[in-house]
Design an enzyme around this catalytic site. Structure first.
Site, PDB file in Angstrom:
ATOM      1  N   ARG A  75       0.874  -1.182   0.000  1.00 51.78           N
ATOM      2  CA  ARG A  75       0.000   0.000   0.000  1.00 51.78           C
ATOM      3  C   ARG A  75       0.906   1.224   0.000  1.00 51.78           C
ATOM      4  O   ARG A  75       1.708   1.411   0.916  1.00 51.78           O
ATOM      5  CB  ARG A  75      -0.904   0.014   1.234  1.00 51.78           C
ATOM      6  CG  ARG A  75      -1.533   1.376   1.489  1.00 51.78           C
ATOM      7  CD  ARG A  75      -2.631   1.346   2.503  1.00 51.78           C
ATOM      8  NE  ARG A  75      -3.814   0.674   1.983  1.00 51.78           N
ATOM      9  CZ  ARG A  75      -5.025   0.761   2.520  1.00 51.78           C
ATOM     10  NH1 ARG A  75      -5.218   1.485   3.594  1.00 51.78           N
ATOM     11  NH2 ARG A  75      -6.045   0.109   1.985  1.00 51.78           N
TER      12      ARG A  75
ATOM     13  N   HIS B 252      -7.513   0.824  -6.318  1.00 52.58           N
ATOM     14  CA  HIS B 252      -7.700  -0.042  -5.150  1.00 52.58           C
ATOM     15  C   HIS B 252      -8.351  -1.348  -5.619  1.00 52.58           C
ATOM     16  O   HIS B 252      -9.520  -1.624  -5.326  1.00 52.58           O
ATOM     17  CB  HIS B 252      -8.584   0.683  -4.131  1.00 52.58           C
ATOM     18  CG  HIS B 252      -8.496   0.130  -2.733  1.00 52.58           C
ATOM     19  ND1 HIS B 252      -7.711  -0.958  -2.406  1.00 52.58           N
ATOM     20  CD2 HIS B 252      -9.107   0.524  -1.573  1.00 52.58           C
ATOM     21  CE1 HIS B 252      -7.847  -1.205  -1.106  1.00 52.58           C
ATOM     22  NE2 HIS B 252      -8.683  -0.325  -0.585  1.00 52.58           N
TER      23      HIS B 252
ATOM     24  N   GLN C 177     -10.100  -3.945  -3.123  1.00 52.35           N
ATOM     25  CA  GLN C 177     -11.383  -3.475  -2.613  1.00 52.35           C
ATOM     26  C   GLN C 177     -12.495  -3.747  -3.622  1.00 52.35           C
ATOM     27  O   GLN C 177     -13.571  -4.223  -3.264  1.00 52.35           O
ATOM     28  CB  GLN C 177     -11.305  -1.971  -2.315  1.00 52.35           C
ATOM     29  CG  GLN C 177     -12.609  -1.376  -1.821  1.00 52.35           C
ATOM     30  CD  GLN C 177     -12.987  -1.871  -0.432  1.00 52.35           C
ATOM     31  OE1 GLN C 177     -12.191  -1.783   0.485  1.00 52.35           O
ATOM     32  NE2 GLN C 177     -14.199  -2.381  -0.275  1.00 52.35           N
TER      33      GLN C 177
ATOM     34  N   ASP D 125     -17.160   7.563  -1.593  1.00 52.31           N
ATOM     35  CA  ASP D 125     -15.899   7.441  -0.854  1.00 52.31           C
ATOM     36  C   ASP D 125     -15.590   8.813  -0.264  1.00 52.31           C
ATOM     37  O   ASP D 125     -16.224   9.821  -0.626  1.00 52.31           O
ATOM     38  CB  ASP D 125     -14.777   6.950  -1.794  1.00 52.31           C
ATOM     39  CG  ASP D 125     -13.490   6.588  -1.060  1.00 52.31           C
ATOM     40  OD1 ASP D 125     -13.528   6.413   0.181  1.00 52.31           O
ATOM     41  OD2 ASP D 125     -12.441   6.486  -1.720  1.00 52.31           O
TER      42      ASP D 125
ATOM     43  N   CYS E 201     -16.315   1.669   0.888  1.00 55.49           N
ATOM     44  CA  CYS E 201     -15.104   0.880   1.192  1.00 55.49           C
ATOM     45  C   CYS E 201     -14.654   1.071   2.633  1.00 55.49           C
ATOM     46  O   CYS E 201     -13.932   0.233   3.160  1.00 55.49           O
ATOM     47  CB  CYS E 201     -13.989   1.249   0.222  1.00 55.49           C
ATOM     48  SG  CYS E 201     -13.395   2.942   0.378  1.00 55.49           S
TER      49      CYS E 201
ATOM     50  N   ARG F 118     -13.507  -8.492   1.917  1.00 56.45           N
ATOM     51  CA  ARG F 118     -12.083  -8.229   1.639  1.00 56.45           C
ATOM     52  C   ARG F 118     -11.276  -9.485   1.949  1.00 56.45           C
ATOM     53  O   ARG F 118     -10.381  -9.866   1.199  1.00 56.45           O
ATOM     54  CB  ARG F 118     -11.568  -7.062   2.509  1.00 56.45           C
ATOM     55  CG  ARG F 118     -12.140  -5.692   2.185  1.00 56.45           C
ATOM     56  CD  ARG F 118     -11.687  -5.182   0.840  1.00 56.45           C
ATOM     57  NE  ARG F 118     -10.243  -5.116   0.724  1.00 56.45           N
ATOM     58  CZ  ARG F 118      -9.469  -4.129   1.178  1.00 56.45           C
ATOM     59  NH1 ARG F 118     -10.016  -3.083   1.757  1.00 56.45           N
ATOM     60  NH2 ARG F 118      -8.150  -4.152   1.022  1.00 56.45           N
TER      61      ARG F 118
HETATM   62  N1  NVA Z   1      -9.909   6.880  -1.199  1.00 57.79           N
HETATM   63  C1  NVA Z   1      -9.528   6.415   0.104  1.00 57.79           C
HETATM   64  C2  NVA Z   1      -9.773   4.952   0.241  1.00 57.79           C
HETATM   65  C3  NVA Z   1      -9.428   4.369   1.560  1.00 57.79           C
HETATM   66  C4  NVA Z   1      -9.626   2.883   1.626  1.00 57.79           C
HETATM   67  C5  NVA Z   1      -8.073   6.761   0.359  1.00 57.79           C
HETATM   68  O1  NVA Z   1      -7.257   6.579  -0.556  1.00 57.79           O
HETATM   69  O2  NVA Z   1      -7.760   7.208   1.455  1.00 57.79           O
HETATM   70  N1   CP Z   2     -11.149  -0.024   2.637  1.00 55.67           N
HETATM   71  C1   CP Z   2      -9.861  -0.107   3.033  1.00 55.67           C
HETATM   72  O1   CP Z   2      -8.935  -0.340   2.234  1.00 55.67           O
HETATM   73  O2   CP Z   2      -9.691   0.054   4.366  1.00 55.67           O
HETATM   74  P1   CP Z   2      -8.319   0.257   5.155  1.00 55.67           P
HETATM   75  O3   CP Z   2      -7.762   1.595   4.732  1.00 55.67           O
HETATM   76  O4   CP Z   2      -8.692   0.202   6.591  1.00 55.67           O
HETATM   77  O5   CP Z   2      -7.365  -0.843   4.765  1.00 55.67           O
END
Ligand code: NVA
Ligand code: CP
Length: 300
Positions: A102, A129, A132, A219, A259, A287
């Site tokens: 990540r 993502h 997800q 989101d 998500c 997930r």
């Molecule tokens: N768009 C959000 C998704 C988190 C799972 C982010 O990138 O923070």
């Molecule tokens: N939805 C998601 O990826 O959650 P986290 O940021 O908690 O991993």
């Protein structure tokens, strides 16, 4: 399939295979049927951003598959002190059987795959993502018993979630309507991809996008890494919310998904969130199952 870097790289058949295996693994886990497909294997999990779901579901999933997962915070790795990703990839490939990462730049994930010799799984970048959205598709299919022909609506920021939802939903035959404010559209490469699909629509008005939708997604207005823009974004995204008014034009039995983490009264009202909490937390659970399927496909 050698890696999971972005959904553009997967065929419709590969997506369906992952969803079918995810359903099977979920059944096996619920019924106590052993499924040690990754016995003796090790997954490295590199995190340059925070996570609740991704970390815990990968770690638990690996354990349930008979393997082992290592949590690697980038701030404690040499990568955080500037060791090139090309070298990190080649070193970690000598120890591990797979890497989940990540991070911010999609290029870093693509570089890991290019220089390493083990499967790389994208656990979120600024661009997309994919894990997800595989869980999202699994959840929609559980509730609706199909994907092909359904209408998906996304309201909000044209961010990583929007990018992966557009690609994933179009690939499985769904109609896709996206409402974003000007200046916050999905990535141009994703819009180019979507151009080939007559059932894709990008608009500014949330209610136009939500009309007749079978499933609605939203989101956060400010993603990880955009914290300093939060105030500016609150103004830009005013009205880009899933609320009763938006739900009134969707199909009566429409699902709502998120998500997570969610910001109540920003991108979604608490009322709509709670009315659809079962779907949203099934989505979070899935997930685990979808990623187990991805790991089995890539690492066994
Ligand atoms: N768009 C959000 C998704 C988190 C799972 C982010 O990138 O923070
Ligand atoms: N939805 C998601 O990826 O959650 P986290 O940021 O908690 O991993």
């Amino acid at each position: 399939m050698k890696h999971l870097l972005k959904l553009q790289d997967l065929t419709t058949e590969e997506i369906t295979d992952i969803l079918n295996l995810a359903d099977q693994l979920k059944y096996e886990q619920k019924h106590g049927i052993p499924h040690n497909h990754l016995k003796g294997k090790t997954l490295g999990m590199i995190f340059e951003k925070a996570s609740t779901r991704t970390r815990v579901s990968f770690e638990t999933g690996m354990y349930q598959l008979g393997g082992y997962a290592l949590f690697l915070s980038s701030s404690e790795l040499q990568i955080g002190r500037g060791e090139p990703v090309q070298d990190t990839a080649r070193v970690l490939s000598r120890y591990l059987d797979g890497i989940m990462i990540r991070t911010f730049a999609q290029k870093e994930v693509e570089d890991l795959a290019e220089y390493g010799s083990i499967p790389i799984i994208n656990g979120l970048t600024d661009y997309c993502h994919p894990c997800q959205v595989l869980a999202d598709l699994m959840t929609v299919r559980e509730y609706k018993n199909k994907l092909d022909g359904l209408k998906m609506c996304y309201i909000g920021d044209g961010n990583n979630m929007a990018n992966s939802l557009i690609v994933g939903c179009l690939k499985v035959g769904m109609s896709v309507s996206v409402a974003c404010p000007e200046g916050y559209y999905p990535d141009s490469t994703v819009l180019d991809f979507a151009k080939a699909y007559p059932n894709f629509k990008l608009v500014n008005d949330p209610k136009t996008a939500a009309e007749g939708a079978d499933v609605l997604f939203t989101d956060v207005w400010a993603s990880m890494g955009q914290e300093s823009e939060a105030e500016k974004r609150k103004i830009a995204f005013n009205g880009y919310q899933i609320n009763d008014e938006v739900m009134s034009v969707a199909n009566q039995d429409a699902m709502v998904m998120h998500c997570l983490p969610a910001h109540r009264e920003e991108e979604i009202t608490a009322k709509v969130f709670e009315a659809h909490a079962n779907e949203i937390f099934d989505e979070a659970e899935n997930r685990l199952h979808a990623q187990k399927a991805v790991m089995v496909k890539l690492m066994s």
